[in-house]
Enzyme design. Structure first.
Site, PDB file in Angstrom:
ATOM      1  N   TYR A 139       8.554  -4.616   0.936  1.00 31.44           N
ATOM      2  CA  TYR A 139       7.292  -5.179   1.436  1.00 31.44           C
ATOM      3  C   TYR A 139       7.490  -5.767   2.836  1.00 31.44           C
ATOM      4  O   TYR A 139       6.743  -5.459   3.773  1.00 31.44           O
ATOM      5  CB  TYR A 139       6.833  -6.243   0.450  1.00 31.44           C
ATOM      6  CG  TYR A 139       5.611  -7.036   0.821  1.00 31.44           C
ATOM      7  CD1 TYR A 139       4.342  -6.586   0.486  1.00 31.44           C
ATOM      8  CD2 TYR A 139       5.729  -8.265   1.464  1.00 31.44           C
ATOM      9  CE1 TYR A 139       3.214  -7.334   0.791  1.00 31.44           C
ATOM     10  CE2 TYR A 139       4.611  -9.018   1.778  1.00 31.44           C
ATOM     11  CZ  TYR A 139       3.360  -8.551   1.438  1.00 31.44           C
ATOM     12  OH  TYR A 139       2.255  -9.301   1.744  1.00 31.44           O
ATOM     13  N   GLN A 150      -0.322  -3.568   5.097  1.00 34.50           N
ATOM     14  CA  GLN A 150       0.560  -3.463   3.939  1.00 34.50           C
ATOM     15  C   GLN A 150      -0.194  -3.819   2.658  1.00 34.50           C
ATOM     16  O   GLN A 150       0.012  -3.198   1.612  1.00 34.50           O
ATOM     17  CB  GLN A 150       1.768  -4.385   4.111  1.00 34.50           C
ATOM     18  CG  GLN A 150       2.658  -4.521   2.890  1.00 34.50           C
ATOM     19  CD  GLN A 150       3.353  -3.227   2.494  1.00 34.50           C
ATOM     20  OE1 GLN A 150       3.575  -2.360   3.329  1.00 34.50           O
ATOM     21  NE2 GLN A 150       3.686  -3.088   1.222  1.00 34.50           N
ATOM     22  N   GLU A 151      -1.078  -4.795   2.748  1.00 33.87           N
ATOM     23  CA  GLU A 151      -1.804  -5.249   1.563  1.00 33.87           C
ATOM     24  C   GLU A 151      -2.907  -4.274   1.147  1.00 33.87           C
ATOM     25  O   GLU A 151      -3.032  -3.944  -0.029  1.00 33.87           O
ATOM     26  CB  GLU A 151      -2.414  -6.635   1.825  1.00 33.87           C
ATOM     27  CG  GLU A 151      -1.400  -7.771   1.873  1.00 33.87           C
ATOM     28  CD  GLU A 151      -0.800  -8.068   0.505  1.00 33.87           C
ATOM     29  OE1 GLU A 151      -1.310  -7.559  -0.500  1.00 33.87           O
ATOM     30  OE2 GLU A 151       0.194  -8.817   0.443  1.00 33.87           O
ATOM     31  N   SER A 152      -3.714  -3.820   2.103  1.00 32.08           N
ATOM     32  CA  SER A 152      -4.926  -3.076   1.728  1.00 32.08           C
ATOM     33  C   SER A 152      -5.181  -1.813   2.538  1.00 32.08           C
ATOM     34  O   SER A 152      -6.187  -1.142   2.313  1.00 32.08           O
ATOM     35  CB  SER A 152      -6.144  -3.994   1.893  1.00 32.08           C
ATOM     36  OG  SER A 152      -6.358  -4.277   3.273  1.00 32.08           O
TER      37      SER A 152
END
Length: 525
Positions: free
Chosen positions: A455, A328-330
């Protein structure tokens, strides 16, 4: 005279004693109830399906919606839980009939055929039966169009007159058999094949790969399968929403059934059932075809490289959850950068990186170690009034928008009459933090709460997809017989008495008040 009186008295005493003895024998000869047998045995034997919804083996031991419910039911009965997982639904009902298991706990439809032979428990969620096809191919929008397609296949195939039937396959003894059988009486031209050497997940995979044109599954199963096979799509619904329940044997003995009714009534009233359903299926509604296709490619291309790193630093967390967070972040890009200044695999800000001892945010090992440590610190701050299995969702929301804004959302939830300890309630209030009428009354002001909600839900979907991807090969060997007892990795999970804390009930107010703030102040400190 006295002798005759004594003899009469003696005969009366002997007759009374004989009656008592006969009554005692009759009492002892009465068969024991189902519940008494389970108590005497000390074990509740539960048959279930080995899949990502009902039961699977995770890093910390057994997991799954039906597993957790069965464990709680065994606790209520004061006995141990014995799980007997099957790979095929067709093995469950025969095992129940023979007495090899006490309950089927795997969320089956209450079809008329099943209800005639077995006793359904209370409904705990609802699904519809759906015809599934592969995106990009011909989509039949009703049963008539499906029949037309099958007829065209029959006419095109000179070698196989049953080519139409081979376009639609369903699993033997599944809830879909009586549905299609009834439809065939109404539409004699309808063709389908019943297979006994596959489960629904196998058939869904065959549709995705193009080996099979259509199959039938339920709405929840399709939503879960789309995380692994994004080409799957709904053609049309065969039924309205139908109740899903457990099953027991049908007999005059209702002792176990009565306990089941009471158990589901209690967990519905306490909110525990809603909490578990939110945990396992509360995230499946939204589906992004393009994003899911990219994610599935990354599972094959990138995850094998980074999985050892996630496993190394996850410690108390499920490594697959850490992997989902990192995606999800990168998108598992160790050199990822953002215009806002966050960098690396876990997209840490500079202050956060310093606080967890990360000197090089673009170093993937440092980034993962630091990201996990930061998450650990947030989880430790989450109030203990929140159920243990839901703390992580509150922590992830805090990871995204900050702990203070998450607490504002909890206060807002309580003020509106919701439960500030339930993620299902709080996630619906997070988007309100964008609206001035709400954030103007909060302690920390404006926040992109809708992004925080998305998110967390994205991470949950990625997490479930990774679970399904990693466990596509069964958790037990293929040579293992169905319904063989699987020993738990953590025996304490199967011992009654370890009752989880239920979130306290909260009465809401219509406005955000100082009283609401004061109630949550201590938790924030």
């Amino acid at each position: 005279m006295q002798i005759r009186h004594f003899n009469r008295l003696k005969r009366s005493v002997l007759l009374f004693a004989s009656v008592l003895l006969l009554s005692a024998c009759q009492i002892e000869s009465q068969p024991k109830s189902e519940f008494e047998k389970i108590q005497e045995r000390g074990v509740l034997r539960v048959g279930t399906l080995n899949n990502q919804l009902s039961y699977y083996i995770g890093p910390d031991g057994p997991a799954g919606l039906d597993y957790e419910l069965a464990r709680k039911f065994a606790e209520e009965l004061g006995v141990k839980l014995e799980i007997k997982p099957a790979f095929r639904q067709a093995d469950l009902f025969p095992a129940l009939k023979k007495g090899d298991i006490d309950i089927i706990a795997t969320g089956l439809n209450q079809t008329s055929q099943a209800v005639k032979r077995f006793r359904p428990g209370p409904a705990y969620y609802y699904v519809s039966q759906q015809v599934v096809y592969k995106k990009g191919q011909l989509r039949p929008r009703d049963i008539e169009q499906l029949i037309e397609y099958q007829a065209s296949k029959d006419s095109q195939s000179e070698e196989d007159v049953n080519a139409g039937a081979q376009t639609l396959k369903i699993v033997e003894q599944s809830q879909y058999v009586p549905t299609l059988t009834a439809l065939k009486k109404q539409y004699p031209e309808l063709q389908f094949e019943i297979v006994g050497d596959a489960d629904t997940r196998d058939l869904l995979k065959h549709v995705s790969t193009g080996e099979l044109r259509f199959t039938v599954t339920d709405s929840v199963e399709l939503s879960l399968a789309q995380r692994l096979y994004p080409d799957l799509a709904l053609a049309f619904e065969l039924t309205e929403d139908q109740p899903v329940s457990w099953f027991t044997r049908r007999s005059e003995d209702e002792s176990l059934y009565a306990m089941l009714i009471e158990f589901f009534g209690n967990i519905k009233q306490s909110g525990e059932l809603a909490s578990l359903e939110e945990k396992y299926i509360g995230h499946i509604e939204a589906f992004d075809y393009v994003d899911t296709r990219a994610f599935i490619r990354a599972l094959d291309d990138k995850l094998p490289r980074w999985a050892p790193l996630f496993q190394k630093y996850s410690e108390e967390f499920d490594w697959r959850l850490i992997a989902a967070l990192a995606y999800q972040e990168s998108h598992w890009k160790p050199k990822a950068k953002s215009p806002t200044g966050v960098r690396g695999m876990m997209m840490l800000t500079l202050p956060t990186a310093k606080s967890v001892g990360v000197t090089d945010r673009l170093n993937p090992e440092q980034s993962v170690r630091g990201g996990v440590e930061y998450l650990r610190r947030i989880v430790a701050r989450v109030p203990d009034t929140i159920n243990e299995h839901e703390k992580i969702w509150f922590a992830l929301a805090s990871y995204n928008i900050g702990y203070g804004h998450m607490m504002d959302a909890r206060r807002l939830t309580k003020a509106q009459g919701g439960d500030p300890n339930a993620w299902a309630d709080v996630k619906d209030r997070l988007p309100l933090l964008r609206q001035k009428r709400y954030y103007s009354q909060t302690r920390y002001g404006y926040a992109r709460g809708d992004e925080a909600r998305n998110y967390v839900e994205n991470i949950r979907r990625y997490y479930q997809s990774i679970i399904g991807h990693v466990s596509q090969k069964p958790s037990i060997d293929e040579d293992t017989d169905d319904l063989q007892v699987i020993p738990p990795l953590n025996p304490e999970l199967l011992i009654s008495g370890a009752v989880e804390t239920i979130a306290e009930e909260v009465s809401g107010a219509s406005d955000i008040t100082n009283e609401v703030d004061e109630d949550l102040d201590q938790e924030e400190e």
